[in-house]
Design a protein around this motif. Structure first.
Motif, short mmCIF file in Angstrom:
data_model
loop_
_atom_site.label_atom_id
_atom_site.label_comp_id
_atom_site.label_asym_id
_atom_site.label_seq_id
_atom_site.Cartn_x
_atom_site.Cartn_y
_atom_site.Cartn_z
N UNK A 192 3.38 1.78 -10.74
CA UNK A 192 2.37 2.83 -10.60
C UNK A 192 2.99 4.09 -10.00
N UNK A 193 3.87 3.92 -9.01
CA UNK A 193 4.49 5.06 -8.34
C UNK A 193 5.37 5.86 -9.30
N UNK A 230 0.83 -1.21 0.00
CA UNK A 230 0.00 0.00 0.00
C UNK A 230 0.86 1.26 0.00
N UNK A 231 0.25 2.34 -0.46
CA UNK A 231 0.93 3.64 -0.52
C UNK A 231 0.42 4.52 0.62
N UNK A 253 -3.78 0.59 -2.86
CA UNK A 253 -3.04 -0.65 -2.59
C UNK A 253 -2.72 -1.40 -3.88
N UNK A 254 -1.81 -2.37 -3.75
CA UNK A 254 -1.34 -3.14 -4.91
C UNK A 254 -1.17 -4.61 -4.52
N UNK A 255 -1.27 -5.48 -5.50
CA UNK A 255 -1.12 -6.91 -5.22
C UNK A 255 0.35 -7.29 -5.04
N UNK A 271 5.85 3.41 -0.18
CA UNK A 271 5.30 2.13 -0.60
C UNK A 271 5.73 1.07 0.42
N UNK A 272 4.76 0.60 1.23
CA UNK A 272 5.09 -0.29 2.35
C UNK A 272 4.16 -1.50 2.36
N UNK A 273 4.52 -2.50 3.17
CA UNK A 273 3.63 -3.63 3.38
C UNK A 273 2.30 -3.12 3.95
#
Length: 453
Positions: free
Chosen positions: A318-319, A281-282, A308-310, A296-298
């Motif tokens: 994306x970032x 997630x960001x 969020x991202x998979x 960008x972290x767990x």
């Protein structure tokens, strides 16, 4: 298969009525595959009030076939089907009475869309066919004629199938197949599936759901399950009895349906997908110099994320795009590690936030602009996307930042009022996963249209 029908009669004393018109649409749960429509000579006069209601008069039926002349066709088109009608008790009774006069015992399973609509659309003030189709925006022609009423019932039944999130209608149909001992081979199952976008459901011999998935090509994906050599694929191959599916046209609707239905039904071989699939997630974090950093972290459920991202890789990709679009600094978005200026500053693509050359206020305004455009909170919008056929569109409703559900509508019935959309909406759960699915889809797919209200 379902035989969706409507019958017009002469009126008169109970069990003395005659059929004046019949319409039957054979429906496989997705589309009409056969139809039969005919006027019928009842050999008795039509009641005057019925003539006024339907427009069918005695002279129109003089040259029409008598019931015994169409009986064989009715048996053929309804074979292996469940009879579906609006007020099914009436239509089924009339049919059984006509067949009994011919010495034939016409016995079928039935489903009544009046009863189904009371259960699945309890908020509707009336469950008469005319009022229901008006409230749900279903186009209707030839009211009180068999073909018009039967076709409206087809569209109503399709909507009721979608509203039935517990899959009770489909489960009953599968039980019927099991009772008859139909066990198709894997190749037969594959050949019965479409090459379209949607959600598919793999059932075992008890009718239980063992796997739910989504695909842009259902047939191709099921073929992969049936030819796979992984442990889970082999388990599915050993247990599968039948596969049902729902076309969605829109990949977004398929993703949202798959996510919700896995949570509801908890299929045995979907264990991994019951958990949160968005692992990264960001987050916005203020550094000691007053600059808003994007981290960008767990994923951490205790903190409020932007999106969020998979996977970590998806998040980084994306970032990079966000950094470029909003003219942010790669060092402050965690994409470039350095104690000095970032690389982009050296090639004049960063205006120096990393070394304090612009004020935190100026830089943070751009970060906040990104956050505002990305967040769902307080957003009211409808995402218009592909439908299941050319003349149809899908609509996903977000109200006050909450995902409410989706609907399908015909192009000739444009949705201009939110109240109409809410009537035909398939209600869905709102949760962290649905928010992230929608955000991720909006980032990568540009075929949709957004209407804000």
């Amino acid at each position: 298969m379902y035989a969706i029908l409507d019958i017009e009669t002469t009126g008169g004393a109970f069990n003395e009525e005659g059929i004046t018109e019949i319409a039957i649409y054979k429906y496989d749960g997705h589309e009409i595959v056969d139809q039969f429509i005919s006027l019928v000579n009842p050999e008795i006069p039509i009641q005057p009030f019925v003539v006024k209601l339907t427009g069918i008069n005695n002279s129109m039926l003089v040259s029409a076939p008598k019931f015994y002349e169409i009986a064989k066709r009715i048996i053929e088109i309804t074979d292996d089907c469940v009879i579906v009608a609006h007020n099914a008790d009436f239509d089924y009774r009339i049919l059984r009475t006509e067949f009994r006069r011919l010495g034939y015992d016409f016995t079928m399973k039935t489903l009544c869309t009046v009863e189904l609509s009371k259960k699945l659309l309890p908020e509707q003030p009336s469950h008469s066919l005319g009022k229901l189709v008006r409230a749900l925006g279903i186009p209707m022609a030839d009211r009180h004629r068999a073909s018009g009423d039967a076709l409206a019932t087809v569209k109503l039944f399709q909507m009721l199938l979608e509203k039935d999130v517990d899959k009770e209608i489909v489960k009953d149909f599968i039980k019927l197949k099991i009772e008859k001992g139909i066990a198709p081979k894997l190749l037969d199952i594959i050949n019965s599936l479409p090459t379209k976008t949607g959600v598919y459901y793999i059932h075992n011999e008890k009718g239980d759901l063992i796997y739910i998935g989504k695909s842009k090509n259902i047939k191709k994906r099921i073929n992969q399950h049936f030819t796979g050599i992984t442990t889970s694929a082999k388990k599915i191959q050993a247990e599968v009895f039948t596969v049902t599916y729902e076309e969605t046209g829109s990949e977004l609707v398929a993703l949202l349906k798959e996510s919700q239905e896995i949570k509801i039904h908890k299929p045995r071989y979907n264990r991994a997908q019951r958990k949160n699939i968005f692992q990264w997630a960001l987050y916005p974090e203020m550094d000691k110099n007053g600059y808003l950093n994007l981290k960008l972290l767990k994923a951490d459920g205790r903190k409020k994320e932007i999106t969020s991202f998979t996977t970590l890789n998806e998040g980084k990709n994306v970032l990079f795009k966000i950094t470029e679009k909003y003219k942010l600094c790669q060092k402050l978005t965690g994409l470039y590690e350095s104690k000095a200026a970032c690389f982009q500053y050296k090639i004049k693509e960063c205006d120096g936030a990393c070394i304090g050359e612009i004020t935190p206020q100026e830089y943070n305004a751009r970060v906040k602009d990104f956050i505002t455009n990305s967040e769902f909170e307080s957003q009211n919008m409808v995402i218009i996307d592909r439908g299941r056929k050319v003349s149809e569109r899908s609509a996903v409703l977000i109200e006050n930042g909450i995902y409410k559900g989706y609907a399908f509508y015909d192009l000739n019935y444009q949705i201009n009022k939110i109240d109409i959309l809410k009537n035909i909406l398939i209600p869905m759960q709102n949760n962290r996963d649905t928010k992230n699915i929608i955000q991720g889809y909006l980032r990568r797919d540009k075929s949709h249209k957004i209407i804000k209200f």
